[in-house]
Design a protein around this motif. Structure first.
Motif, PDB file in Angstrom:
ATOM      1  N   ARG A 190       0.953  -1.219   0.046  1.00  0.00           N
ATOM      2  CA  ARG A 190      -0.013  -0.099   0.038  1.00  0.00           C
ATOM      3  C   ARG A 190       0.997   1.120   0.159  1.00  0.00           C
ATOM      4  O   ARG A 190       1.263   1.549   0.964  1.00  0.00           O
ATOM      5  CB  ARG A 190      -0.993   0.137   1.256  1.00  0.00           C
ATOM      6  N   ARG A 191       0.981   1.737  -1.216  1.00  0.00           N
ATOM      7  CA  ARG A 191       1.865   2.964  -1.251  1.00  0.00           C
ATOM      8  C   ARG A 191       0.937   4.298  -1.331  1.00  0.00           C
ATOM      9  O   ARG A 191       0.120   4.368  -2.198  1.00  0.00           O
ATOM     10  CB  ARG A 191       2.680   2.885  -2.457  1.00  0.00           C
ATOM     11  N   PRO A 192       1.390   5.043  -0.128  1.00  0.00           N
ATOM     12  CA  PRO A 192       0.472   6.309  -0.466  1.00  0.00           C
ATOM     13  C   PRO A 192       0.746   7.180  -1.509  1.00  0.00           C
ATOM     14  O   PRO A 192       2.004   7.260  -2.098  1.00  0.00           O
ATOM     15  CB  PRO A 192       0.838   7.080   0.791  1.00  0.00           C
ATOM     16  N   GLU A 193      -0.338   7.782  -2.392  1.00  0.00           N
ATOM     17  CA  GLU A 193       0.018   8.654  -3.471  1.00  0.00           C
ATOM     18  C   GLU A 193       0.948   9.795  -3.038  1.00  0.00           C
ATOM     19  O   GLU A 193       1.996   9.948  -3.872  1.00  0.00           O
ATOM     20  CB  GLU A 193      -1.116   9.259  -4.027  1.00  0.00           C
ATOM     21  N   ASP A 194       0.955  10.301  -2.094  1.00  0.00           N
ATOM     22  CA  ASP A 194       1.523  11.398  -1.684  1.00  0.00           C
ATOM     23  C   ASP A 194       1.795  11.485   0.252  1.00  0.00           C
ATOM     24  O   ASP A 194       1.219  11.800   0.919  1.00  0.00           O
ATOM     25  CB  ASP A 194       0.419  12.687  -1.639  1.00  0.00           C
ATOM     26  N   PRO A 195       3.110  10.698   0.330  1.00  0.00           N
ATOM     27  CA  PRO A 195       3.482  10.579   1.524  1.00  0.00           C
ATOM     28  C   PRO A 195       3.772  11.797   2.394  1.00  0.00           C
ATOM     29  O   PRO A 195       3.892  11.521   3.584  1.00  0.00           O
ATOM     30  CB  PRO A 195       4.761   9.560   1.394  1.00  0.00           C
ATOM     31  N   PHE A 196       3.767  12.989   1.879  1.00  0.00           N
ATOM     32  CA  PHE A 196       4.104  14.350   2.650  1.00  0.00           C
ATOM     33  C   PHE A 196       3.099  15.151   2.332  1.00  0.00           C
ATOM     34  O   PHE A 196       3.310  16.379   2.308  1.00  0.00           O
ATOM     35  CB  PHE A 196       5.246  14.807   2.103  1.00  0.00           C
ATOM     36  N   LYS A 197       1.919  14.824   2.395  1.00  0.00           N
ATOM     37  CA  LYS A 197       0.816  15.616   1.906  1.00  0.00           C
ATOM     38  C   LYS A 197       0.430  16.505   2.936  1.00  0.00           C
ATOM     39  O   LYS A 197       0.145  17.885   2.561  1.00  0.00           O
ATOM     40  CB  LYS A 197      -0.690  15.000   1.876  1.00  0.00           C
ATOM     41  N   SER A 198       0.488  16.495   4.314  1.00  0.00           N
ATOM     42  CA  SER A 198       0.243  17.092   5.222  1.00  0.00           C
ATOM     43  C   SER A 198       1.257  18.477   5.402  1.00  0.00           C
ATOM     44  O   SER A 198       0.939  19.334   5.809  1.00  0.00           O
ATOM     45  CB  SER A 198       0.222  16.580   6.663  1.00  0.00           C
ATOM     46  N   ILE A 199       2.625  17.896   4.945  1.00  0.00           N
ATOM     47  CA  ILE A 199       3.522  19.022   4.951  1.00  0.00           C
ATOM     48  C   ILE A 199       3.357  19.877   3.929  1.00  0.00           C
ATOM     49  O   ILE A 199       3.577  21.125   3.973  1.00  0.00           O
ATOM     50  CB  ILE A 199       5.010  18.045   4.976  1.00  0.00           C
ATOM     51  N   GLU A 200       3.136  19.244   2.617  1.00  0.00           N
ATOM     52  CA  GLU A 200       2.952  20.138   1.601  1.00  0.00           C
ATOM     53  C   GLU A 200       1.681  21.143   1.636  1.00  0.00           C
ATOM     54  O   GLU A 200       1.688  22.240   1.164  1.00  0.00           O
ATOM     55  CB  GLU A 200       2.621  19.361   0.535  1.00  0.00           C
ATOM     56  N   ARG A 201       0.764  20.686   2.489  1.00  0.00           N
ATOM     57  CA  ARG A 201      -0.450  21.615   2.715  1.00  0.00           C
ATOM     58  C   ARG A 201       0.132  22.832   3.562  1.00  0.00           C
ATOM     59  O   ARG A 201      -0.091  24.010   3.190  1.00  0.00           O
ATOM     60  CB  ARG A 201      -1.269  21.137   3.547  1.00  0.00           C
ATOM     61  N   ILE A 202       1.019  22.619   4.278  1.00  0.00           N
ATOM     62  CA  ILE A 202       1.582  23.812   5.201  1.00  0.00           C
ATOM     63  C   ILE A 202       2.510  24.675   4.475  1.00  0.00           C
ATOM     64  O   ILE A 202       2.526  25.768   4.412  1.00  0.00           O
ATOM     65  CB  ILE A 202       2.076  23.348   6.458  1.00  0.00           C
ATOM     66  N   GLU A 203       3.199  23.857   3.644  1.00  0.00           N
ATOM     67  CA  GLU A 203       4.326  24.666   2.724  1.00  0.00           C
ATOM     68  C   GLU A 203       3.692  25.366   1.662  1.00  0.00           C
ATOM     69  O   GLU A 203       4.372  26.582   1.326  1.00  0.00           O
ATOM     70  CB  GLU A 203       5.123  23.613   1.960  1.00  0.00           C
ATOM     71  N   SER A 204       2.441  24.909   1.430  1.00  0.00           N
ATOM     72  CA  SER A 204       1.911  26.070   0.283  1.00  0.00           C
ATOM     73  C   SER A 204       1.421  27.246   0.720  1.00  0.00           C
ATOM     74  O   SER A 204       1.044  28.368   0.255  1.00  0.00           O
ATOM     75  CB  SER A 204       0.684  25.191  -0.461  1.00  0.00           C
ATOM     76  N   LEU A 205       1.236  27.495   2.047  1.00  0.00           N
ATOM     77  CA  LEU A 205       0.895  28.853   2.597  1.00  0.00           C
ATOM     78  C   LEU A 205       2.106  29.906   2.629  1.00  0.00           C
ATOM     79  O   LEU A 205       3.156  29.433   2.480  1.00  0.00           O
ATOM     80  CB  LEU A 205       0.535  28.336   4.488  1.00  0.00           C
ATOM     81  N   SER A 206       1.559  31.031   3.110  1.00  0.00           N
ATOM     82  CA  SER A 206       2.456  31.944   2.830  1.00  0.00           C
ATOM     83  C   SER A 206       3.568  32.054   4.136  1.00  0.00           C
ATOM     84  O   SER A 206       3.030  31.421   5.078  1.00  0.00           O
ATOM     85  CB  SER A 206       1.956  33.294   2.630  1.00  0.00           C
ATOM     86  N   LYS A 207       4.614  32.614   4.099  1.00  0.00           N
ATOM     87  CA  LYS A 207       5.465  32.718   5.374  1.00  0.00           C
ATOM     88  C   LYS A 207       4.687  33.299   6.422  1.00  0.00           C
ATOM     89  O   LYS A 207       4.993  32.791   7.517  1.00  0.00           O
ATOM     90  CB  LYS A 207       6.451  33.558   4.896  1.00  0.00           C
ATOM     91  N   GLU A 208       3.889  34.124   6.435  1.00  0.00           N
ATOM     92  CA  GLU A 208       3.158  34.628   7.322  1.00  0.00           C
ATOM     93  C   GLU A 208       1.947  33.851   7.913  1.00  0.00           C
ATOM     94  O   GLU A 208       1.672  33.837   9.335  1.00  0.00           O
ATOM     95  CB  GLU A 208       2.290  36.266   7.202  1.00  0.00           C
ATOM     96  N   GLU A 209       1.532  33.219   7.150  1.00  0.00           N
ATOM     97  CA  GLU A 209       0.348  32.240   7.298  1.00  0.00           C
ATOM     98  C   GLU A 209       1.063  31.114   8.191  1.00  0.00           C
ATOM     99  O   GLU A 209       0.271  30.570   9.035  1.00  0.00           O
ATOM    100  CB  GLU A 209      -0.564  31.746   6.077  1.00  0.00           C
ATOM    101  N   ARG A 210       2.031  30.576   7.789  1.00  0.00           N
ATOM    102  CA  ARG A 210       2.765  29.521   8.332  1.00  0.00           C
ATOM    103  C   ARG A 210       3.102  30.208   9.841  1.00  0.00           C
ATOM    104  O   ARG A 210       2.990  29.221  10.842  1.00  0.00           O
ATOM    105  CB  ARG A 210       4.215  29.042   7.671  1.00  0.00           C
ATOM    106  N   TRP A 211       3.723  31.046  10.005  1.00  0.00           N
ATOM    107  CA  TRP A 211       3.902  31.582  11.264  1.00  0.00           C
ATOM    108  C   TRP A 211       2.658  31.733  12.405  1.00  0.00           C
ATOM    109  O   TRP A 211       2.717  31.210  13.458  1.00  0.00           O
ATOM    110  CB  TRP A 211       4.608  33.222  11.051  1.00  0.00           C
ATOM    111  N   ALA A 212       1.871  32.350  11.738  1.00  0.00           N
ATOM    112  CA  ALA A 212       0.261  32.295  12.467  1.00  0.00           C
ATOM    113  C   ALA A 212       0.037  30.865  12.955  1.00  0.00           C
ATOM    114  O   ALA A 212      -0.508  30.823  14.128  1.00  0.00           O
ATOM    115  CB  ALA A 212      -0.604  33.168  11.535  1.00  0.00           C
ATOM    116  N   PHE A 213       0.131  30.039  12.259  1.00  0.00           N
ATOM    117  CA  PHE A 213      -0.227  28.607  12.308  1.00  0.00           C
ATOM    118  C   PHE A 213       0.571  28.216  13.391  1.00  0.00           C
ATOM    119  O   PHE A 213      -0.022  27.581  14.465  1.00  0.00           O
ATOM    120  CB  PHE A 213      -0.115  27.731  11.082  1.00  0.00           C
TER     121      PHE A 213
END
Lengths: 343, 140
Positions: A187-210
């Motif tokens: 069982r290979r996940p399509e995207d093993p780093f999906k949760s990370i990519e979701r945060i990486e796609s935010l802007s710098k300030e949004e990441r900081w706020a999160f």
């Protein structure tokens, strides 16, 4: 499918042979459907062992405790300890072996397959059942869980109630074992780093706020540290904060017990604690998600570790916990490691 | 301009190369911004991430880690370990939302006084527009 009877029979056999000190496994909790860790010493107790999708805990932490206990004993029982491991937990054993924290002959590994699924997230399940109490949860045919609730059987697609980490799992079958139960289901996940990519796609300030919102919640109970099988330092860097400096404290003591972090759970201190923990687990964290599960304030601690797992894979092509012979991430380098960020 | 923002930079320089490089800049009377607080460490490989985070926590606007060029390390391979570790720290700091300009790494040899001054000049220029670092600074 793992046949539970096979697991019990195997457990009984190794205990009867007397080569094993005890077995660390799972048993049904007297309260509801979740299971709890079990320590089985007598062959007749092997009946208590269980394996189902509610076995969320990473038991390898108990190997660390076992080593500590053994070191204190005058005449230690040198027989190996048997441990029931899932795919992810087996990688934790690999890291402990790789770091030579435990020896291979001190542990007897009983691997169990996650059957192409994984373990449940208790919160997701509670939400799904809308207040009803589940009594039992079983693996069903591919990608489904069978839940017994009030005598009624409900079938739920695994994807809906799987723990976050299981959705991104890359080892649903033990990578190291003496005995293994269940079949290997790829069982290979399509995207093993999906949760990370979701945060990486935010802007710098949004990441900081999160992160600011999340880490400000931290009360520094250190549950994430206590539950982690890799956090086994005899003295943790944050322990020195309770070291009192008095008039007779020697210069040497002061130099050795530096207060890197203040005790107060302020924003800046919490950040330093969590970042340092993440760095210390870089190339060692096998993403068992225990830190996140143990957190009383639901801080997504796992994401910090997962981010470094992603970077280790992308920058250094390093995958954690598959080969106990390989040098660890921080103790090795390649001549062509990326250095485009260096001036 | 008296009220212009002057960033405070903590520079961790390795004893054998970068520290000597900054010394060369000094004895050669090269002009560069006085915003740097140099701290000599034995090797860039001895840099604990805690030093970096500690500097930010105590109010540094930027942190520089500087070591010998690859292959020139006094301890043969210390800077190779540093390169790995610092890369991870940098990625992690960016992940939590710190400005990537605030944390830099460089290779400066004992003969590169000019390069050292240039790095500091560039660093100060980059930090001026983004203002003081308040994210990781201790509030009380």
């Amino acid at each position: 499918m793992v046949n539970l009877e096979d697991l019990k029979k195997e457990a009984k056999r190794i205990l009867e042979e007397g080569k094993i000190k005890y077995i660390i496994g799972y048993e049904r909790s007297p309260n509801g459907m979740m299971s709890m860790p079990a320590f089985i010493k007598n062959p007749e107790d092997a009946e208590r062992l269980t394996w189902d999708p509610s076995c969320v805990y990473n038991l390898t932490r108990f190997l660390v405790d076992e080593k500590r206990r053994k070191a204190k004993e005058k005449k230690p029982d040198t027989r190996p300890v048997a441990i029931v491991v899932k795919g992810c937990d087996s990688r934790a054993v690999v890291v402990l072996l790789q770091e030579k924290f435990i020896n291979r002959e001190d542990v007897y590994i009983l691997g169990v397959s996650c059957e192409g699924a994984g373990v449940v997230d208790e919160k997701k399940l509670t939400e799904k059942l809308k207040g009803k109490k589940a009594d039992k949860i079983e693996f069903s045919e591919k990608d489904h869980f069978l839940i017994t609730s009030d005598g009624e059987k409900i079938k739920i697609p695994a994807q809906e109630i799987l723990a976050e980490r299981c959705l991104e799992c890359r080892a649903n079958f033990p990578v190291i074992y003496d005995e293994v139960l269940g079949e290997k289901v790829e069982r290979r996940p399509e995207d093993p780093f999906k949760s990370i990519e979701r945060i990486e796609s935010l802007s710098k300030e949004e990441r900081w706020a999160f992160w600011k919102e999340q880490l400000d919640k931290c009360i520094r109970c250190y549950a994430c540290r206590s539950v982690c099988p890799m956090c086994y330092c005899d003295e943790c860097v944050v322990d020195t904060i309770s070291f009192a400096v008095a008039a007779d404290t020697t210069a040497e003591e002061k130099a050795q017990k530096i207060k890197w972090i203040e005790r107060s759970p302020d924003s800046s201190e919490n950040f330093v604690y969590h970042l340092v923990r993440a760095i210390h687990l870089a190339g060692r964290c096998i993403d068992c998600g225990e830190c996140e599960r143990a957190c009383p304030l639901d801080i997504p601690v796992r994401l910090l570790n997962k981010k470094l797992e992603k970077e280790a894979k992308e920058l250094f092509d390093y995958e954690v916990g598959f080969d106990p012979e390989k040098p660890s991430l921080a103790s090795s380098f390649k001549d062509d490691d990326p250095e485009d960020f260096i001036r | 301009m008296a009220d212009e923002f002057e960033p405070k930079i903590v520079a961790f320089l390795c004893k054998w190369c970068s520290s000597a490089g900054s010394d060369l800049a000094g004895v050669s009377r090269m002009q560069y911004p006085p915003n740097v607080i140099p701290i000599t460490v034995m090797c860039s490989g001895s840099m604990s991430p805690l030093y970096i985070l500690s500097a930010f926590k105590k109010g540094a606007d930027g942190v520089l880690v500087s070591g010998c060029h690859p292959g020139d390390c006094h301890y043969i391979k210390g800077n190779f370990y540093a390169r790995r570790r610092i890369a991870l720290v940098k990625k992690l700091l960016e992940f939590i939302g710190l400005e990537p300009q605030r944390f830099q790494m460089s290779w400066v040899s004992a003969a590169e006084g000019t390069k050292y001054t240039q790095i500091i000049k560039d660093f100060v220029e980059e930090l001026k527009p983004i203002g003081p670092q308040t994210k990781l600074r201790r509030s009380s």
